[in-house]
Motif scaffolding. Structure first.
Motif, PDB file in Angstrom:
ATOM      1  N   THR A   1       3.203  10.678  -8.988  1.00 42.64           N
ATOM      2  CA  THR A   1       1.843   9.968  -9.377  1.00 42.64           C
ATOM      3  C   THR A   1       2.245   9.015 -10.154  1.00 42.64           C
ATOM      4  OG1 THR A   1       0.774  12.437  -9.625  1.00 42.64           O
ATOM      5  CG2 THR A   1      -0.216  10.681 -10.609  1.00 42.64           C
TER       6      THR A   1
ATOM      7  N   SER B   1       6.333  14.737  -4.913  1.00 41.90           N
ATOM      8  CA  SER B   1       5.062  14.373  -5.377  1.00 41.90           C
ATOM      9  C   SER B   1       5.193  13.606  -6.446  1.00 41.90           C
ATOM     10  CB  SER B   1       4.113  15.741  -5.454  1.00 41.90           C
ATOM     11  OG  SER B   1       2.561  15.537  -5.871  1.00 41.90           O
TER      12      SER B   1
ATOM     13  N   ALA C   1       1.990   0.326  -8.555  1.00 39.25           N
ATOM     14  CA  ALA C   1       3.128   0.351  -7.696  1.00 39.25           C
ATOM     15  C   ALA C   1       4.030  -0.725  -8.179  1.00 39.25           C
ATOM     16  CB  ALA C   1       2.558   0.016  -6.248  1.00 39.25           C
TER      17      ALA C   1
ATOM     18  N   ASP D   1       4.009  13.248  -1.195  1.00 38.47           N
ATOM     19  CA  ASP D   1       2.820  12.772  -1.772  1.00 38.47           C
ATOM     20  C   ASP D   1       2.624  11.554  -2.752  1.00 38.47           C
ATOM     21  OD1 ASP D   1      -0.037  12.364  -0.772  1.00 38.47           O
ATOM     22  OD2 ASP D   1      -0.696  13.986  -2.103  1.00 38.47           O
ATOM     23  N   THR D   2       2.125  10.579  -2.538  1.00 41.47           N
ATOM     24  CA  THR D   2       2.073   9.340  -3.557  1.00 41.47           C
ATOM     25  C   THR D   2       0.579   9.050  -3.867  1.00 41.47           C
ATOM     26  OG1 THR D   2       3.922   8.635  -2.310  1.00 41.47           O
ATOM     27  CG2 THR D   2       3.076   7.156  -3.801  1.00 41.47           C
ATOM     28  N   VAL D   3       0.308   9.296  -5.203  1.00 41.21           N
ATOM     29  CA  VAL D   3      -1.150   8.874  -5.631  1.00 41.21           C
ATOM     30  C   VAL D   3      -0.944   8.118  -6.742  1.00 41.21           C
ATOM     31  CG1 VAL D   3      -2.012  10.874  -4.350  1.00 41.21           C
ATOM     32  CG2 VAL D   3      -1.092  11.161  -6.829  1.00 41.21           C
ATOM     33  N   CYS D   4      -2.071   7.587  -7.330  1.00 40.60           N
ATOM     34  CA  CYS D   4      -2.070   6.694  -8.610  1.00 40.60           C
ATOM     35  C   CYS D   4      -2.791   7.726  -9.625  1.00 40.60           C
ATOM     36  CB  CYS D   4      -2.970   5.618  -8.058  1.00 40.60           C
ATOM     37  SG  CYS D   4      -3.042   4.299  -9.452  1.00 40.60           S
TER      38      CYS D   4
ATOM     39  N   ASN E   1       0.692  -1.276  -0.232  1.00 42.55           N
ATOM     40  CA  ASN E   1      -0.084  -0.027   0.028  1.00 42.55           C
ATOM     41  C   ASN E   1       0.877   1.268   0.094  1.00 42.55           C
ATOM     42  OD1 ASN E   1       0.905   0.605   2.643  1.00 42.55           O
ATOM     43  ND2 ASN E   1      -0.728  -0.844   3.565  1.00 42.55           N
ATOM     44  N   GLU E   2       0.350   2.387   0.258  1.00 43.24           N
ATOM     45  CA  GLU E   2       1.125   3.757  -0.112  1.00 43.24           C
ATOM     46  C   GLU E   2       1.950   3.717   1.191  1.00 43.24           C
ATOM     47  OE1 GLU E   2      -2.188   6.540   0.365  1.00 43.24           O
ATOM     48  OE2 GLU E   2      -0.744   7.980   0.857  1.00 43.24           O
ATOM     49  N   PHE E   3       1.730   3.430   2.206  1.00 45.45           N
ATOM     50  CA  PHE E   3       2.414   3.490   3.201  1.00 45.45           C
ATOM     51  C   PHE E   3       3.731   2.760   3.472  1.00 45.45           C
ATOM     52  CE2 PHE E   3      -1.952   4.652   4.527  1.00 45.45           C
ATOM     53  CZ  PHE E   3      -1.824   6.118   4.785  1.00 45.45           C
TER      54      PHE E   3
ATOM     55  N   LEU F   1       4.975   1.551   0.724  1.00 49.87           N
ATOM     56  CA  LEU F   1       5.648   2.108  -0.327  1.00 49.87           C
ATOM     57  C   LEU F   1       6.742   3.276   0.078  1.00 49.87           C
ATOM     58  CD1 LEU F   1       4.149   2.682  -3.894  1.00 49.87           C
ATOM     59  CD2 LEU F   1       5.507   4.411  -2.779  1.00 49.87           C
ATOM     60  N   ILE F   2       5.951   4.064   0.774  1.00 45.74           N
ATOM     61  CA  ILE F   2       6.932   5.273   1.168  1.00 45.74           C
ATOM     62  C   ILE F   2       8.054   4.763   2.175  1.00 45.74           C
ATOM     63  CG2 ILE F   2       6.909   7.173   2.760  1.00 45.74           C
ATOM     64  CD1 ILE F   2       3.833   7.500   1.825  1.00 45.74           C
TER      65      ILE F   2
END
Ligand code: ADP
Ligand code: MG
Length: 317
Positions: A89, A87, A93, A120-123, A2-4, A6-7
């Motif tokens: 996009t 940031s 992933a 920030d990480t978004v799809c 997930n996003e977290f 991944l970070i």
């Protein structure tokens, strides 16, 4: 992933540690503290696939270029970069993509001693936005607008190699060694923070050449409410240009992505400037001077004076 996670895996361990960073990745905002006698510089650049890089580029190179175009803006202000936010996009992933991107980001940031302090990480469609923070001692800021009539116009390096790489992208007749050289110039620009302390002493104005010499000189001159007169014989063209294009000068004037600096030096400081360049093993090129008349002119090899060729990269054209 997930996003977290991944970070945590790809961004938390990246970049340098800097004393200015009180708090980095992990909270709702980063916290920075800079010395009292210092001003803060902030700049943002976005890189889009098929505009600033090809989708099939190595993610390492995409990360490198994203950092360097931002570092170049800080160099153009006479500053030193110290922190970025990212940031990102991403379409998906993809682990191997992220690994290579993260590696490139880490190498690029460490090369210039820069911390990664958040993001920030978004799809969505692939896009990379970096916001860079730099510092400059009070009173040492270099503006686009600072040039005076008569100041010499200088560039920090040879021009046109990156534009040549784009021009020859799908041309398979290019010598392999030449292709490697010009693609390296396009993918791995080296922003000129090495000149920062020298330019702080000598430059009256500066801009980085991201959109082509003609267009960036026009910006510098507009800011200063002045014009400029250049000499074709003094424009430092990348020598490979003449091997592959009929009109190397046009490509060098209107082609972007070199990330050299364009700056001005008052005539009374010129001798000292040259001496300091020499002492530090640096080469810069004087290509003309600022004029009171607000036009851009060039004396060509044949002695004829013409308006400077216009053009350069424009979004929304
Ligand atoms: P919030 O929901 O508060 O906006 P996020 O969940 O987006 O926070 O991010 C958590 C932490 O991770 C924040 O400190 C943020 O700055 C950082 N972060 C998010 N994406 C990135 C990235 N691509 N690179 C570096 N740091 C990131
Ligand atoms: Mg967020």
């Amino acid at each position: 992933m997930n996003e977290f996670s991944l970070i945590n895996d790809y961004f938390l361990p990246v970049g340098s540690n800097r004393e200015e960073v009180i708090l980095g990745i992990g909270d709702d905002a980063a916290c920075l503290r800079i010395p009292e006698n210092t001003d803060l510089l902030v700049s943002t650049d976005t890189l889009l696939s098929n505009v600033h890089f090809h989708k099939n580029w190595n993610p390492f190179d995409i990360a490198w270029k994203s950092v360097m175009v931002n570092v170049s803006d800080i160099a153009a202000m006479g500053g030193t970069p110290f922190a970025v936010t990212l940031s990102l996009t991403l379409e998906n992933a993809d682990k191997s993509w992220l690994e290579s991107f993260s590696k490139g980001l880490n190498v690029a940031l460490k090369a210039y001693n820069i911390a990664l302090i958040g993001g920030d990480t978004v799809c969505g469609p692939l896009s990379i936005t970096l916001t860079i923070h730099g510092r400059v001692p009070k009173g040492k800021l270099i503006l686009r607008s600072g040039g005076k009539e008569g100041d010499g116009v200088w560039t920090s390096g040879r021009l046109g190699a990156a534009a040549l790489a784009v021009f020859l992208w799908e041309n398979d007749k290019v010598d392999l060694g030449d292709r490697a050289f010009i693609e390296d110039k396009l993918k791995h620009p080296v922003p000129r923070v090495d000149l920062t302390s020298i330019l702080q002493k000598f430059a009256s104005s500066a801009i980085d050449i991201s959109d082509g010499l003609s267009q960036d000189l026009a910006h510098l001159c507009q800011s200063a409410h002045l014009g400029a007169h250049l000499f074709e014989k003094d424009i430092p063209l990348e020598p490979l240009l003449s091997r592959y294009v009929k009109d190397p000068l046009s490509l060098a004037l209107t082609g972007g992505d070199d990330y050299e600096l364009l700056f001005t030096v008052p005539i009374e400081k010129e001798n000292d400037f040259k001496e300091v360049l020499n002492k530090n093993g640096k080469t810069c090129y004087k290509i003309g001077f600022l004029t009171k008349e607000k036009e851009l002119l060039m004396t060509h090899q044949d002695g004829i004076i013409k308006p400077l060729l216009k053009g350069g990269y424009l979004h929304f054209k």
